[in-house]
Design an enzyme around this catalytic site. Structure first.
Site, mmCIF file in Angstrom:
data_model
loop_
_atom_site.group_PDB
_atom_site.id
_atom_site.type_symbol
_atom_site.label_atom_id
_atom_site.label_comp_id
_atom_site.label_asym_id
_atom_site.label_seq_id
_atom_site.Cartn_x
_atom_site.Cartn_y
_atom_site.Cartn_z
ATOM 1 N N ARG A 1 22.785 7.105 -48.808
ATOM 2 C CA ARG A 1 24.183 6.889 -48.466
ATOM 3 C C ARG A 1 24.242 6.604 -46.969
ATOM 4 O O ARG A 1 23.384 7.041 -46.205
ATOM 5 C CB ARG A 1 25.032 8.122 -48.785
ATOM 6 C CG ARG A 1 25.018 8.556 -50.252
ATOM 7 C CD ARG A 1 25.842 9.814 -50.424
ATOM 8 N NE ARG A 1 25.910 10.250 -51.824
ATOM 9 C CZ ARG A 1 25.102 11.164 -52.372
ATOM 10 N NH1 ARG A 1 24.154 11.732 -51.623
ATOM 11 N NH2 ARG A 1 25.221 11.501 -53.639
ATOM 12 N N HIS B 1 26.451 0.764 -49.208
ATOM 13 C CA HIS B 1 26.287 1.308 -50.562
ATOM 14 C C HIS B 1 25.699 0.277 -51.512
ATOM 15 O O HIS B 1 25.076 0.637 -52.513
ATOM 16 C CB HIS B 1 27.635 1.810 -51.083
ATOM 17 C CG HIS B 1 27.538 3.168 -51.723
ATOM 18 N ND1 HIS B 1 27.185 4.296 -51.024
ATOM 19 C CD2 HIS B 1 27.740 3.575 -52.998
ATOM 20 C CE1 HIS B 1 27.182 5.346 -51.844
ATOM 21 N NE2 HIS B 1 27.504 4.925 -53.044
ATOM 22 N N LYS C 1 25.546 15.140 -49.918
ATOM 23 C CA LYS C 1 26.891 15.686 -50.067
ATOM 24 C C LYS C 1 26.835 17.211 -50.160
ATOM 25 O O LYS C 1 25.952 17.766 -50.808
ATOM 26 C CB LYS C 1 27.566 15.118 -51.314
ATOM 27 C CG LYS C 1 27.976 13.646 -51.175
ATOM 28 C CD LYS C 1 28.765 13.195 -52.390
ATOM 29 C CE LYS C 1 29.275 11.770 -52.208
ATOM 30 N NZ LYS C 1 30.061 11.318 -53.392
ATOM 31 N N HIS D 1 22.103 12.841 -57.169
ATOM 32 C CA HIS D 1 23.229 13.053 -58.074
ATOM 33 C C HIS D 1 23.049 14.352 -58.846
ATOM 34 O O HIS D 1 21.975 14.609 -59.388
ATOM 35 C CB HIS D 1 23.344 11.904 -59.088
ATOM 36 C CG HIS D 1 23.792 10.626 -58.477
ATOM 37 N ND1 HIS D 1 23.539 9.398 -59.043
ATOM 38 C CD2 HIS D 1 24.484 10.371 -57.342
ATOM 39 C CE1 HIS D 1 24.056 8.453 -58.286
ATOM 40 N NE2 HIS D 1 24.622 9.017 -57.247
ATOM 41 N N TYR E 1 26.132 4.241 -61.574
ATOM 42 C CA TYR E 1 25.610 3.477 -60.456
ATOM 43 C C TYR E 1 24.621 2.409 -60.885
ATOM 44 O O TYR E 1 24.362 1.460 -60.165
ATOM 45 C CB TYR E 1 24.918 4.417 -59.456
ATOM 46 C CG TYR E 1 25.867 5.061 -58.481
ATOM 47 C CD1 TYR E 1 25.897 4.670 -57.148
ATOM 48 C CD2 TYR E 1 26.740 6.059 -58.884
ATOM 49 C CE1 TYR E 1 26.767 5.253 -56.252
ATOM 50 C CE2 TYR E 1 27.613 6.652 -58.002
ATOM 51 C CZ TYR E 1 27.623 6.248 -56.682
ATOM 52 O OH TYR E 1 28.496 6.824 -55.801
ATOM 53 N N ARG F 1 22.124 0.783 -51.683
ATOM 54 C CA ARG F 1 21.812 1.966 -52.496
ATOM 55 C C ARG F 1 21.845 1.605 -53.983
ATOM 56 O O ARG F 1 20.964 1.996 -54.753
ATOM 57 C CB ARG F 1 22.819 3.062 -52.166
ATOM 58 C CG ARG F 1 22.691 4.360 -52.978
ATOM 59 C CD ARG F 1 23.615 5.398 -52.352
ATOM 60 N NE ARG F 1 23.960 6.496 -53.239
ATOM 61 C CZ ARG F 1 23.240 7.604 -53.380
ATOM 62 N NH1 ARG F 1 22.110 7.749 -52.717
ATOM 63 N NH2 ARG F 1 23.644 8.568 -54.193
#
Length: 299
Positions: free
Chosen positions: A148, A244, A172, A270, A279, A247
């Site tokens: 990211r 992104h 995250k 994830h 994704y 990614r």
């Protein structure tokens, strides 16, 4: 307390107790500020404790005229989280968002780049300029490790474990993971460090930050967007891309070349395999190749 005081308290809760990223906290704050602006513009004087369903519903109806379903859903999510926090702290007994339905949104398939398009982006970098080696290392790291943009700008020199073939990434919610890094990507980072970064006057508190601007400070997320979009314009790429996109391309190319979904999930960071599935973008041609290669009734 007024709205700002409640919002600040909510921010501390999200950061310290929920462990959410600063980007998520900023998004929630922005959505609450939109509600505050609506109340002010309509001369509605009411606290977060006393606001009723009807007022919130009218706000949602107003913004629905100017936002798509995905943006509406994000705002609803932020408001629900805020009022749930107030219930958690015993400021309220009910959530005024309970009867408001979240708009249905379909899965948005991400844009991806072909290997040739990524190669063309890299070739478009002017290596005669002092930022050239840095920008090449940035593109190669985004694509080579599936990071990211926030993970890239926060990458530290102390996170590089090249002898072991990994980098440590803070994702995250400050959750850390180790991601494999190819020798070629390591080489570009080493070239940048040895020829460009070593000659910068590094600002205080940025000594360990890997990618720096000309003032020796951490790059911003916006600067990474600008670098990539400038390169896209330079090669006349007819796609709207962002960090992104690299990614997404990382995950897609791995899957198309035989990597399993679970491994890709771990590398992307994830929590849910369902998120990874969203994704991953597969075109029909690739699916046809899979059937022709592996199905027992292919002939």
């Amino acid at each position: 307390m007024n709205w700002n005081q409640y919002i600040k308290s909510f921010q501390h809760y999200l950061k310290l107790e929920r462990g959410l990223s600063q980007n998520t906290i900023d998004n929630y704050t922005f959505d609450l500020q939109r509600l505050c602006s609506y109340l002010e513009q309509n001369n509605i004087s009411v606290s977060p404790i006393a606001i009723q369903d009807e007022t919130v519903q009218q706000f949602i109806y107003t913004i629905s005229k100017e936002l798509n379903a995905r943006s509406q859903a994000r705002i609803l999510s932020g408001l629900k989280a805020f009022f749930n926090y107030l219930i958690f702290e015993d400021y309220r007994t009910n959530n005024p968002m309970e009867l408001i339905e979240t708009p249905r949104i379909g899965r948005k398939l991400p844009d991806t780049l072909s290997i040739d398009e990524i190669d063309n982006l890299v070739k478009a970098i002017d290596l005669s300029k002092k930022e050239g080696e840095r920008n090449r290392a940035i593109i190669e790291t985004l694509y080579g490790c599936g990071l990211r943009v926030s993970e890239l700008v926060n990458l530290k020199i102390s996170d590089l474990f090249f002898d072991e073939g990994f980098i440590k990434v803070s994702g995250k919610g400050n959750k850390q993971r180790f991601v494999p890094i190819a020798k070629s990507t390591q080489k570009y980072i080493q070239v940048y460090k040895g020829t460009i970064r070593n000659h910068l006057q590094i600002a205080k508190n940025h000594e360990d930050t890997l990618f720096l601007n000309q003032h020796g400070k951490q790059l911003t997320r916006a600067m990474i967007f600008t670098i990539i979009r400038t390169l896209a314009t330079k090669i006349n790429l007819q796609k709207k891309i962002s960090p992104h996109t690299l990614r997404h391309s990382f995950a897609t190319h791995l899957l198309e070349n035989g990597a399993d979904l679970r491994s890709i999930q771990i590398m992307l960071g994830h929590e849910s395999i369902t998120t990874t599935e969203i994704y991953i973008h597969l075109d029909k041609k690739h699916l046809e190749q899979i059937i022709n290669a592996f199905h027992p009734r292919k002939t």
